[in-house]
Design a protein around this motif. Sequence first.
Motif, PDB file in Angstrom:
ATOM      1  N   TYR A   1       0.954  -1.629   0.334  1.00 20.18           N
ATOM      2  CA  TYR A   1       0.156   0.353   0.178  1.00 20.18           C
ATOM      3  C   TYR A   1       0.720   0.880   0.091  1.00 20.18           C
ATOM      4  O   TYR A   1       1.075   1.712   0.694  1.00 20.18           O
ATOM      5  CB  TYR A   1      -1.057  -0.437   1.155  1.00 20.18           C
ATOM      6  N   SER A   2       1.212   2.140  -0.914  1.00 28.26           N
ATOM      7  CA  SER A   2       1.234   3.661  -0.913  1.00 28.26           C
ATOM      8  C   SER A   2       1.135   3.883  -0.073  1.00 28.26           C
ATOM      9  O   SER A   2       0.116   4.089   0.519  1.00 28.26           O
ATOM     10  CB  SER A   2       1.285   3.848  -2.362  1.00 28.26           C
ATOM     11  N   GLU A   3       1.561   5.783   0.322  1.00 28.81           N
ATOM     12  CA  GLU A   3       1.430   6.317   1.081  1.00 28.81           C
ATOM     13  C   GLU A   3       0.018   7.031   0.426  1.00 28.81           C
ATOM     14  O   GLU A   3      -0.380   7.369   1.522  1.00 28.81           O
ATOM     15  CB  GLU A   3       2.292   7.687   1.629  1.00 28.81           C
ATOM     16  N   GLU A   4       0.182   6.954  -0.813  1.00 25.74           N
ATOM     17  CA  GLU A   4      -0.768   7.303  -1.420  1.00 25.74           C
ATOM     18  C   GLU A   4      -1.953   6.929  -0.493  1.00 25.74           C
ATOM     19  O   GLU A   4      -3.346   7.620  -0.598  1.00 25.74           O
ATOM     20  CB  GLU A   4      -1.127   8.039  -2.496  1.00 25.74           C
ATOM     21  N   ARG A   5      -2.312   6.011  -1.241  1.00 30.87           N
ATOM     22  CA  ARG A   5      -3.478   4.989  -0.227  1.00 30.87           C
ATOM     23  C   ARG A   5      -3.881   5.213   1.039  1.00 30.87           C
ATOM     24  O   ARG A   5      -5.329   4.804   1.106  1.00 30.87           O
ATOM     25  CB  ARG A   5      -3.370   3.044  -1.251  1.00 30.87           C
ATOM     26  N   LYS A   6      -3.072   4.861   0.631  1.00 39.82           N
ATOM     27  CA  LYS A   6      -3.372   5.034   2.943  1.00 39.82           C
ATOM     28  C   LYS A   6      -3.921   6.243   3.390  1.00 39.82           C
ATOM     29  O   LYS A   6      -4.931   6.115   3.952  1.00 39.82           O
ATOM     30  CB  LYS A   6      -1.759   4.195   3.206  1.00 39.82           C
ATOM     31  N   ALA A   7      -3.378   7.800   3.197  1.00 40.57           N
ATOM     32  CA  ALA A   7      -3.944   8.543   2.892  1.00 40.57           C
ATOM     33  C   ALA A   7      -5.185   8.846   2.086  1.00 40.57           C
ATOM     34  O   ALA A   7      -6.623   9.548   2.871  1.00 40.57           O
ATOM     35  CB  ALA A   7      -3.523   9.730   1.675  1.00 40.57           C
ATOM     36  N   PHE A   8      -5.832   8.165   1.097  1.00 40.46           N
ATOM     37  CA  PHE A   8      -7.218   7.829   1.048  1.00 40.46           C
ATOM     38  C   PHE A   8      -7.922   6.874   1.409  1.00 40.46           C
ATOM     39  O   PHE A   8      -9.224   7.442   1.990  1.00 40.46           O
ATOM     40  CB  PHE A   8      -7.192   7.266  -0.815  1.00 40.46           C
ATOM     41  N   LEU A   9      -7.472   6.135   2.137  1.00 45.68           N
ATOM     42  CA  LEU A   9      -8.311   5.073   2.685  1.00 45.68           C
ATOM     43  C   LEU A   9      -8.111   6.488   3.905  1.00 45.68           C
ATOM     44  O   LEU A   9     -10.084   5.958   5.068  1.00 45.68           O
ATOM     45  CB  LEU A   9      -7.356   4.136   3.099  1.00 45.68           C
ATOM     46  N   ARG A  10      -7.899   6.960   4.686  1.00 42.65           N
ATOM     47  CA  ARG A  10      -7.689   7.954   6.162  1.00 42.65           C
ATOM     48  C   ARG A  10      -8.762   9.216   5.896  1.00 42.65           C
ATOM     49  O   ARG A  10      -9.575   9.378   6.334  1.00 42.65           O
ATOM     50  CB  ARG A  10      -6.450   8.192   6.631  1.00 42.65           C
ATOM     51  N   ASP A  11      -8.398   9.041   4.417  1.00 38.31           N
ATOM     52  CA  ASP A  11      -9.551  10.418   3.949  1.00 38.31           C
ATOM     53  C   ASP A  11     -11.323   9.962   4.348  1.00 38.31           C
ATOM     54  O   ASP A  11     -11.988  10.140   3.345  1.00 38.31           O
ATOM     55  CB  ASP A  11      -9.654  11.331   2.536  1.00 38.31           C
ATOM     56  N   ILE A  12     -11.881   9.763   5.840  1.00 33.34           N
ATOM     57  CA  ILE A  12     -12.865   9.646   6.179  1.00 33.34           C
ATOM     58  C   ILE A  12     -14.021  10.367   5.176  1.00 33.34           C
ATOM     59  O   ILE A  12     -14.398  10.408   4.793  1.00 33.34           O
ATOM     60  CB  ILE A  12     -13.707   9.265   6.866  1.00 33.34           C
ATOM     61  N   ALA A  13     -13.533  12.166   5.606  1.00 31.42           N
ATOM     62  CA  ALA A  13     -14.750  13.024   5.416  1.00 31.42           C
ATOM     63  C   ALA A  13     -14.978  13.051   4.240  1.00 31.42           C
ATOM     64  O   ALA A  13     -16.009  13.896   3.708  1.00 31.42           O
ATOM     65  CB  ALA A  13     -13.877  13.975   6.176  1.00 31.42           C
ATOM     66  N   SER A  14     -13.799  13.027   3.375  1.00 33.93           N
ATOM     67  CA  SER A  14     -14.096  13.895   2.029  1.00 33.93           C
ATOM     68  C   SER A  14     -15.154  12.598   1.088  1.00 33.93           C
ATOM     69  O   SER A  14     -15.886  12.911  -0.175  1.00 33.93           O
ATOM     70  CB  SER A  14     -12.879  13.642   0.831  1.00 33.93           C
ATOM     71  N   ARG A  15     -15.718  11.547   1.526  1.00 34.72           N
ATOM     72  CA  ARG A  15     -16.411  10.121   0.856  1.00 34.72           C
ATOM     73  C   ARG A  15     -17.739  10.835   1.991  1.00 34.72           C
ATOM     74  O   ARG A  15     -18.916   9.949   1.365  1.00 34.72           O
ATOM     75  CB  ARG A  15     -15.237   9.107   1.708  1.00 34.72           C
TER      76      ARG A  15
END
Length: 173
Positions: free
Chosen positions: A43-57
């Motif tokens: 898992y790239s840091e970019e993918r991890k950041a996406f997974l953590r970005d709950i607010a945007s979803r």
Amino acid sequence: MSTDVTNRVILREARPEDDKVIGDLLVEAYTTQYARLMPEVVYSEERKAFLRDIASRRNACTILVAEVDGEIAGTVALYPPDAPGSEAWLPRTADLRALATGVRFQGQGLAQPLLAETEVIAKRWGVDAISLHVRRGAKGVARMYERRGYQRVPEGDLERPDVYLEAYLLPMK
């Protein structure tokens, strides 16, 4: 030995104050499970950041959590048809994403009540089906969905530079 905690589960919609816990749970669950079952998955840091970005979803989908004894132990997201971020390939289809249970709760039956609740929501929305994608090679994950009635639908597969995702569909009628 795993203990079934499903009799202590409370399902609810996620709240903004849950976002950090949900994001951390997703990253830990995915990186731990895939590292164990599929060591080639990174898992790239970019993918991890996406997974953590709950607010945007949050505005695009319904995010559910499963609490056990007051602790968020699992989560899942369900996108309505045509929502931003949905990977549904058919019209009138909800899209299930980001199902995970906390590492210490894995194997304790938490996925089943989360999936059952997404089916209740999808029926309320009046959709024809729920779609989802499973990373190619994640056989155990695919079997779990198949046991719930999901059917493999190759025409919905997604091929990306870093991953091949196999499509599944649960008819709602």
